[in-house]
Design a protein around this motif. Structure first.
Motif, short mmCIF file in Angstrom:
data_model
loop_
_atom_site.label_atom_id
_atom_site.label_comp_id
_atom_site.label_asym_id
_atom_site.label_seq_id
_atom_site.Cartn_x
_atom_site.Cartn_y
_atom_site.Cartn_z
N PRO A 112 0.84 -1.20 0.00
CA PRO A 112 0.00 0.00 0.00
C PRO A 112 0.88 1.26 0.00
CG PRO A 112 -0.42 -1.36 1.95
CD PRO A 112 0.71 -1.97 1.22
N ILE A 113 0.78 2.01 -1.07
CA ILE A 113 1.61 3.21 -1.23
C ILE A 113 0.88 4.18 -2.15
CG2 ILE A 113 2.93 2.32 -3.19
CD1 ILE A 113 5.43 3.59 -1.85
N ALA A 114 1.08 5.46 -1.93
CA ALA A 114 0.45 6.48 -2.78
C ALA A 114 1.12 6.48 -4.16
CB ALA A 114 0.58 7.85 -2.13
N SER A 115 0.29 6.47 -5.20
CA SER A 115 0.79 6.53 -6.57
C SER A 115 0.88 7.98 -7.01
CB SER A 115 -0.15 5.77 -7.51
OG SER A 115 -0.22 4.42 -7.16
N PRO A 116 1.68 8.26 -8.05
CA PRO A 116 1.76 9.64 -8.52
C PRO A 116 0.42 10.09 -9.10
CG PRO A 116 2.86 8.17 -10.05
CD PRO A 116 2.48 7.35 -8.85
N LEU A 117 0.12 11.38 -8.93
CA LEU A 117 -1.15 11.91 -9.43
C LEU A 117 -1.20 11.91 -10.95
CD1 LEU A 117 -1.61 14.88 -6.94
CD2 LEU A 117 -2.73 12.65 -6.90
N ASN A 118 -0.12 12.32 -11.58
CA ASN A 118 -0.06 12.36 -13.05
C ASN A 118 1.17 11.61 -13.52
OD1 ASN A 118 -2.35 14.00 -13.28
ND2 ASN A 118 -1.14 15.85 -12.94
N LEU A 119 0.95 10.49 -14.14
CA LEU A 119 2.07 9.73 -14.71
C LEU A 119 2.48 10.34 -16.04
CD1 LEU A 119 3.89 7.22 -14.47
CD2 LEU A 119 2.12 5.95 -15.66
N CYS A 120 1.49 10.73 -16.84
CA CYS A 120 1.72 11.33 -18.14
C CYS A 120 0.50 12.18 -18.50
CB CYS A 120 1.96 10.24 -19.19
SG CYS A 120 0.57 9.10 -19.34
N ASN A 121 0.45 12.66 -19.72
CA ASN A 121 -0.68 13.50 -20.15
C ASN A 121 -1.77 12.69 -20.84
OD1 ASN A 121 0.52 15.83 -19.15
ND2 ASN A 121 1.68 16.16 -21.03
N CYS A 122 -1.66 11.39 -20.85
CA CYS A 122 -2.65 10.54 -21.50
C CYS A 122 -3.91 10.43 -20.64
CB CYS A 122 -2.08 9.15 -21.76
SG CYS A 122 -0.61 9.16 -22.82
N ASP A 123 -4.93 9.80 -21.18
CA ASP A 123 -6.19 9.60 -20.46
C ASP A 123 -5.95 8.70 -19.25
OD1 ASP A 123 -8.84 9.53 -19.76
OD2 ASP A 123 -9.46 8.20 -21.40
N THR A 124 -6.58 9.01 -18.13
CA THR A 124 -6.39 8.23 -16.90
C THR A 124 -6.91 6.80 -17.02
OG1 THR A 124 -8.45 9.11 -16.00
CG2 THR A 124 -6.41 10.24 -15.38
N GLN A 125 -7.79 6.55 -17.99
CA GLN A 125 -8.28 5.18 -18.19
C GLN A 125 -7.22 4.29 -18.81
OE1 GLN A 125 -11.85 5.75 -20.47
NE2 GLN A 125 -13.10 6.00 -18.63
N ASP A 126 -6.15 4.87 -19.34
CA ASP A 126 -5.07 4.09 -19.95
C ASP A 126 -4.05 3.62 -18.93
OD1 ASP A 126 -6.21 4.39 -22.43
OD2 ASP A 126 -4.98 6.13 -22.98
N ILE A 127 -4.24 3.98 -17.66
CA ILE A 127 -3.29 3.62 -16.60
C ILE A 127 -3.62 2.23 -16.06
CG2 ILE A 127 -2.39 4.26 -14.33
CD1 ILE A 127 -1.62 6.25 -16.50
N ALA A 128 -2.59 1.38 -15.95
CA ALA A 128 -2.74 0.04 -15.38
C ALA A 128 -1.79 -0.10 -14.20
CB ALA A 128 -2.43 -1.02 -16.43
N ILE A 129 -2.25 -0.73 -13.15
CA ILE A 129 -1.41 -0.98 -11.98
C ILE A 129 -1.26 -2.49 -11.83
CG2 ILE A 129 -1.14 -0.67 -9.50
CD1 ILE A 129 -2.92 1.80 -9.72
N ASN A 130 -0.01 -2.96 -11.88
CA ASN A 130 0.30 -4.38 -11.81
C ASN A 130 1.34 -4.63 -10.73
OD1 ASN A 130 -1.35 -5.24 -14.07
ND2 ASN A 130 0.13 -4.15 -15.34
N ALA A 131 1.61 -5.89 -10.47
CA ALA A 131 2.65 -6.27 -9.52
C ALA A 131 4.02 -6.09 -10.17
CB ALA A 131 2.46 -7.71 -9.07
N GLY A 132 4.88 -5.38 -9.47
CA GLY A 132 6.25 -5.18 -9.93
C GLY A 132 7.20 -6.09 -9.18
#
Length: 172
Positions: A112-132
């Motif tokens: 559990p950790i805070a993710s960055p607010l803006n990864l890039c300028n793309c649509d937020t629906q294009d963001i995926a969070i997976n196990a690293g």
């Protein structure tokens, strides 16, 4: 004089312990007794998990457990599948097979950790969070085998995973 007083207190303490021991043992054993109960959240399915951190509604069916504890991975959970309570690590969940029997399976479990607010300028629906990368978190409640989150934009393929500064700012 002091020795006699000390001896008396020790004798009285031992007698009180001998009298209290059967009741304490009975209380501990009855607290671990498993009953067939319904889920405290959906009230329709059988409870197969007890969470000591979710009081007063601490009994969960497998579906409610998955939905709630995906975000609360460090909760102290026990499975009730085999007739007695058994500690359930965060990377494990209970699933129901085709015959209706419950079994323990492994799942990806993110720190559990805070993710960055803006990864890039793309649509937020294009963001995926997976196990690293796999990590081990050791805290006062024990050891947790977890994974660092890997945030990826499907459009521009930009990625983020927490570094040391991110871990420290989140209290790790």
């Amino acid at each position: 004089m002091l020795t006699r007083t000390w001896d008396m207190r020790q004798t009285q303490s031992e007698e009180k312990w001998e009298n209290a021991r059967p009741n304490l043992l009975e209380s501990m054993l009855s607290a671990e007794w498993t009953l067939d109960q319904s889920c405290d959240h959906c009230h329709t399915k059988r409870a197969v998990i007890r969470c000591r951190d979710c009081l007063p509604k601490h009994l969960f069916c497998s579906d409610c457990d998955l939905s709630l504890h995906q975000n609360y991975v460090l909760h102290n959970r026990d499975s009730v599948v085999e007739g007695f309570y058994k500690a359930l690590p965060p990377a494990c969940c209970i699933v129901q097979d085709g015959s209706g029997a419950h079994e323990i399976c492994e799942k990806a479990c993110l720190l559990p950790i805070a993710s960055p607010l803006n990864l890039c300028n793309c649509d937020t629906q294009d963001i995926a969070i997976n196990a690293g990368r796999a990590i081990i978190l050791v805290e006062i409640n024990g050891r947790y085998d977890l994974s660092l989150p890997l945030v990826t934009c499907k459009s521009c393929l930009k990625t983020w995973t927490p570094g040391l500064k991110d871990l420290q700012s989140n209290g790790y």
